[in-house]
Scaffold this motif. Sequence first.
Motif, PDB file in Angstrom:
ATOM      1  N   ILE A   1      42.756  31.238  48.181  1.00 20.47           N
ATOM      2  CA  ILE A   1      42.948  32.570  47.625  1.00 20.47           C
ATOM      3  C   ILE A   1      44.214  33.106  48.280  1.00 20.47           C
ATOM      4  O   ILE A   1      44.401  32.970  49.488  1.00 20.47           O
TER       5      ILE A   1
ATOM      6  N   MET B   1      34.293  45.427  45.019  1.00 22.61           N
ATOM      7  CA  MET B   1      34.498  44.153  45.687  1.00 22.61           C
ATOM      8  C   MET B   1      34.767  43.097  44.621  1.00 22.61           C
ATOM      9  O   MET B   1      34.037  42.981  43.642  1.00 22.61           O
ATOM     10  N   LEU B   2      35.773  42.306  44.844  1.00 25.80           N
ATOM     11  CA  LEU B   2      36.079  41.170  43.988  1.00 25.80           C
ATOM     12  C   LEU B   2      35.344  39.955  44.536  1.00 25.80           C
ATOM     13  O   LEU B   2      35.414  39.664  45.730  1.00 25.80           O
ATOM     14  N   VAL B   3      34.615  39.247  43.694  1.00 32.53           N
ATOM     15  CA  VAL B   3      33.878  38.059  44.110  1.00 32.53           C
ATOM     16  C   VAL B   3      34.491  36.853  43.427  1.00 32.53           C
ATOM     17  O   VAL B   3      34.624  36.825  42.202  1.00 32.53           O
ATOM     18  N   LEU B   4      34.891  35.874  44.228  1.00 30.72           N
ATOM     19  CA  LEU B   4      35.521  34.657  43.715  1.00 30.72           C
ATOM     20  C   LEU B   4      34.726  33.442  44.161  1.00 30.72           C
ATOM     21  O   LEU B   4      34.168  33.430  45.253  1.00 30.72           O
ATOM     22  N   THR B   5      34.726  32.423  43.347  1.00 31.45           N
ATOM     23  CA  THR B   5      34.099  31.160  43.707  1.00 31.45           C
ATOM     24  C   THR B   5      35.196  30.148  43.991  1.00 31.45           C
ATOM     25  O   THR B   5      36.106  29.973  43.177  1.00 31.45           O
TER      26      THR B   5
ATOM     27  N   ILE C   1      46.552  36.535  48.914  1.00 31.66           N
ATOM     28  CA  ILE C   1      46.531  37.995  48.903  1.00 31.66           C
ATOM     29  C   ILE C   1      47.936  38.503  49.175  1.00 31.66           C
ATOM     30  O   ILE C   1      48.562  38.122  50.180  1.00 31.66           O
TER      31      ILE C   1
END
Length: 66
Positions: free
Chosen positions: A12, A1-5, A14
């Motif tokens: 974001i 899983m990619l976690v972004l803030t 995709i």
Amino acid sequence: MLVLTRRKDEEIVINGNISIKVLSVKGNRVRLGVEAPDDVQVNRAEISKLVKQFEVECPAVPSCGF
């Protein structure tokens, strides 16, 4: 899983054609906006789970309501 803030109004992207934007943050709730092509289905996880459950319990039976 990619976690972004991300912060409010940040996005974001995709696959170059799906964007997810943070619309607001209030306490522990986050409102997201999703822009995707018409052929991409976007659902909440609990809705997807119900749809999959219905498909298993009622595969193409006319009396099931569809």
